[in-house]
Design an enzyme around this catalytic site. Structure first.
Site, PDB file in Angstrom:
ATOM      1  N   GLY A   1       0.845  -1.185   0.000  1.00 20.12           N
ATOM      2  CA  GLY A   1       0.000   0.000   0.000  1.00 20.12           C
ATOM      3  C   GLY A   1       0.881   1.235   0.000  1.00 20.12           C
ATOM      4  N   CYS A   2       0.414   2.316  -0.623  1.00 22.61           N
ATOM      5  CA  CYS A   2       1.259   3.505  -0.723  1.00 22.61           C
ATOM      6  C   CYS A   2       1.432   4.159   0.649  1.00 22.61           C
ATOM      7  CB  CYS A   2       0.692   4.485  -1.748  1.00 22.61           C
ATOM      8  SG  CYS A   2      -1.033   4.915  -1.540  1.00 22.61           S
ATOM      9  N   ASN A   3       0.372   4.187   1.454  1.00 25.25           N
ATOM     10  CA  ASN A   3       0.504   4.710   2.812  1.00 25.25           C
ATOM     11  C   ASN A   3       1.376   3.776   3.648  1.00 25.25           C
ATOM     12  OD1 ASN A   3      -1.369   6.912   2.465  1.00 25.25           O
ATOM     13  ND2 ASN A   3      -3.002   5.391   2.496  1.00 25.25           N
ATOM     14  N   ALA A   4       1.165   2.476   3.446  1.00 29.84           N
ATOM     15  CA  ALA A   4       1.933   1.494   4.204  1.00 29.84           C
ATOM     16  C   ALA A   4       3.415   1.626   3.910  1.00 29.84           C
ATOM     17  CB  ALA A   4       1.432   0.092   3.886  1.00 29.84           C
TER      18      ALA A   4
ATOM     19  N   THR B   1       5.008   4.374   2.994  1.00 29.59           N
ATOM     20  CA  THR B   1       5.539   5.617   3.567  1.00 29.59           C
ATOM     21  C   THR B   1       5.811   5.456   5.056  1.00 29.59           C
ATOM     22  OG1 THR B   1       4.022   6.698   2.010  1.00 29.59           O
ATOM     23  CG2 THR B   1       5.210   8.120   3.532  1.00 29.59           C
TER      24      THR B   1
END
Lengths: 342, 342, 342, 342
Positions: D148-151, D153
């Site tokens: 995931g992109c948030n994950a 970061t």
């Protein structure tokens, strides 16, 4: 009865916002507008969006006859403000929008702003301008110090919780997202459209932002012992709005009820249904504050989020609300306009 | 006296804008709000920025008791609008914001909108709602057809010039720059933030935009002979505002004087000093129109630029202005708020 | 073979864009970067987005040893540029991005820029840098003058049409929509995010924009007689992109075919299918130009629209394309990156 | 050697981003592009910014001959992805960009995504695709699950700190600011430009965002015991970028040194000088991550901030980096382009 109003520093954003708001106020008449560097210019030249209004030409402060002024808004930079206000007529009602009279202890002022205070007598009489919490003092005040816009946002989220003792005072984190007009009309590279739009970043990280002086003063006074919060502001590519995401330890339901009760009678503060999150979209251009509370999945933790418009409720709207109180007017007069969306 | 107001189609942008404006109107009270698909929802759920207001819950149109309504704003999609209005009580005052009653000739309607008109009797009685130019007819009207927002902008720039015969009627080019709220709350890929922001483009190039029907009708009527203009709209990454850059052949000074004279007494139309160019920044959220005229370096050519807010003066503000006229109120009531800047 | 490259004026946007592009070029090595006011700073301090690159520290121009430089990009302000270039070694290959060497006639330069030209010898040898039309001259040139970004956009739309004689030369209108990075890193109020975003306006209305000097020179040379166009630029709230909407008189199909044929073999110019309109979204960050032609509803009129990225194809990308030609490299080397969308 | 590449789901943003990146990769050739609803369309119709490229027409997945494909990127929605991948040839190398293979425990998948997993065999063999931390496993993998992109970061900020045991594991708060392209090309009202721009808000408040599944899995594995973080995402009016502001308890200097050492040899991760804060502006369109550490004024607390581009390093760039590893190519190939600024 119409009150005669002067605005010092009318060529900045908070000055223009005051003019916008007063345009919709039935009992106020602007009689003087100052702008040192732009003295002699018409407001329509400085702010073409005000060209339909009949307004005084910008002048220098020393050209104003304050004997014909009932109340003076002072939207000057800090440090300048104290020097100007020190020399204004002693009986003149003043709402100051700068940082100069927010901190009661001159040592705190010097710590956060770097210079010794030059108007100690006025500082001593100034009342902190968070209308919802200092209403009686403001009604009786001659000089009211408008709060910092970030400081206002964080306090709307936290004051009732600290007063009620429903959160852990030693573990409060405020993560703020601030729109760019809060930086004023300053010519800095990072405020250019080309550099600000399309991206975002934190600034004053680690507890160096000056509005912490207000948090420390107010929260410690409420708690009756020193309270230190963590506060990190972020610059967001939008023009108006502050969103404070506040991380606290406490029972989320109790927190929600505490806030709902505290603000139950307030015309400008809306506590959302439990679990809903406010948006700066929904307060833009208005004097409203929206607050929402959610429980975290980790027991005993809650997230309180507050949204307001930094130029209105965070600054010029708050100033007008205070002026209404000082002049014996209805507190909401000229301030009930709905937000602009989209 | 307080007028009882209904708004049909209150869950779209123009509906919400009507609510925002009426919130500041002293003599209007909203008694019904319809939204077919969102019937049963509170406005605060559909538009959280209106949560401070006490408003009727959204209902279906057939649930409204129109006997208690003095004036009805109709903010429905075209085609739906004519079917609904045809069946409303015959004596009810109506301001329609759709395209359905703008074109007087049913054949023109069908040409531009593709379907035969379903409410010919109402079309016949409808008055074109450009307040500044149809004021007397609007005062006496039962049904007023709000103009297209692009059509309004172009007409503010051109009507007095065509009437006065000071420009070449065969060589008029309107290059319009339109903000995205003009497209309404439509779920289309090109209206997503990720696809719209940071870039811009022309659309409906070559004379296919439906607002040309209004230009043709109005300009030809003014000139007393067919007038066909070129009109190219562009979609700009901003939420509110239309800027019409109009290229004409004529004497720029005469053009400027003609406009200044035509709008001299108008409360909402500001003609800028010769050579200045207006900006949509300066009319945002307001009912004002700013117009500026410049001479080109090529003799005999001029550029006329007009700016307004498509949701306010281009749509809901215009509608409220017309409602004021129809109800015998002061035309500017509830409409003098200053633009929001920044 | 690796070419040693110097960039003068590397602390501005076109300088940073050159660094970005050269980072993807296999045969170029940056050996010197100048920035007078920021000399001594690392590029990572001035432009943190370049921090992953190993780059020379910013220095003053007179600290550069040009004997080790194969080609020098000069991204300085006009007037400064001519003074600097006049004093650089006579055999050094130079691509200038300023306005200083674009106009062949010193009187034209003085007319549009206000000062007499200080480097007449260099002006005399300079080649106009619109790569697609001056390819052979650029290959042989020592000094190439990059075009204005607006001037480039308008010329891509119009040059083949003027050469082919398929449009009326006396009635050409260019309505340009320009993103803000074209104004450079200048500290001006109207370029602040708070003042620029959410609105738009025309500027330099009436034929006063300096890029008209280039249009006049180039179009007149192509036509063999004086050609004067109307040109109105608009400032749009976006960071990159120019959209030129060009109104011409001529047969739209013929115009389309003329452009399609002219650009058939060009790697960077895409002519869209007839009737389609380009968008700045689709060229962002790239060296491509998109051009679309539509017929107007009025017979004999056409709209030609061209879109490019002002910092890339309009400035630094064009400069690199020219440098490739001057250095005997493949013209497209380092320039085939796809646009950034969304 | 040129690798033959297929992209499934090429009509969404991550699909288009893959095409953009592969366009700059010397050893990859796109041989198939699928898009179920847009099958038969050219990519230039779906994404005009790619019109200069020669690309396969969009087809349906079952029209692809996978025997000619060396590696397949799968950019489909979750749930669809597992069904498609289950049925692809067993020897085909796959990089999946969906959520379907990120969680190792099928019960976790069902908990966060609501449906039982339909491809358990593939889930069992999938390797978690955070390149910097699973490099060896990815080199040997047949199926890699992009994060995931948030994950991603949050993990860049926290993994080395958890591994090194230098922060309190029971008091970690991630406040994320996410750009809108992370929501994909979904037609939702709150993603419209008119509703998203100019404001911002939190969403999935209280620990309901699905990327928490990845945080829980990865952080617990690193710590050797359950770790639960607080995570609140915010939607910001920008198209690309994630900024994670992470509040931790520990010694800021030690934290900074731990990160600097962990990422010392990483080509894509830049740890800023102590006390500096990264910005999403500086990673836009690139595969870089910027991380900065500051001490808070409260002793024993630190703020770690990480910035990356969600579509590049957070998704398609990461996918290409993993594909390079799987294909035996240099890890950075096609990924060293500099960020786009401004």
């Amino acid at each position: 009865m119409t009150h005669k109003i002067a605005i010092l520093g009318a060529s900045g954003y908070t000055g223009a916002e005051l003019v916008r708001l007063i345009a919709g106020h039935p009992n106020m008449d602007i009689v003087a507008l100052s702008g040192e560097r732009k003295a002699g210019m018409k407001m329509a030249e400085v702010f073409p969006h005000l060209r339909h209004m009949t307004l005084p030409t910008l002048c220098k402060i020393d050209e104003i006859d304050f004997s014909g002024v009932d109340l003076c808004f002072c939207a000057l930079p800090h440090k300048t403000s104290q020097e100007v206000i020190r020399d204004l007529p002693g009986g003149l009602k003043i709402v100051d929008l700068s940082a100069d009279f927010r901190l009661r202890d001159p040592a705190d002022y010097q710590k956060w702003y770097g210079n010794p205070h030059a108007a100690l007598a006025q500082q001593d009489e100034a009342v902190y301008g968070l209308s919802e919490f200092y209403r009686d003092e403001i009604r009786a005040a001659r000089l009211v110090a408008g709060t910092g816009c970030n400081a206002a946002t964080g306090q709307f989220a936290l004051r009732p919780l600290i007063s009620a003792g429903v959160i852990d005072l030693d573990d409060i984190i405020l993560d703020l997202k601030c729109a760019v007009s809060g930086a004023g009309r300053s010519l800095k590279e990072n405020l250019l459209h080309a550099e600000l739009s399309e991206g975002y970043n934190a600034y004053a990280v680690g507890g160096t932002h000056r509005h912490l002086g207000e948090f420390d003063q107010e929260f410690s006074a409420l708690a009756g012992r020193p309270v230190r919060v963590q506060f990190t502001p972020h610059l967001i590519p939008a023009n108006r709005g502050i969103l404070a995401t506040v991380y606290v330890k406490g029972d989320a339901q109790v927190i929600n009820e505490t806030l709902a009760e505290a603000y139950g009678g307030e015309p400008f503060v809306e506590v959302l249904p439990f679990g809903q999150a406010p948006s700066t979209h929904d307060v833009r251009g208005s004097n409203f504050v929206h607050i929402g509370v959610s429980a975290d999945r980790i027991e005993g933790r809650a997230i309180v989020i507050a949204a307001l418009d930094n130029l209105t409720k965070g600054s010029s709207g708050q100033a007008l609300q205070n002026a209404n109180l000082m002049l014996g007017e209805e507190e909401t007069l000229g301030l009930m306009m709905a937000p602009l969306f989209p």
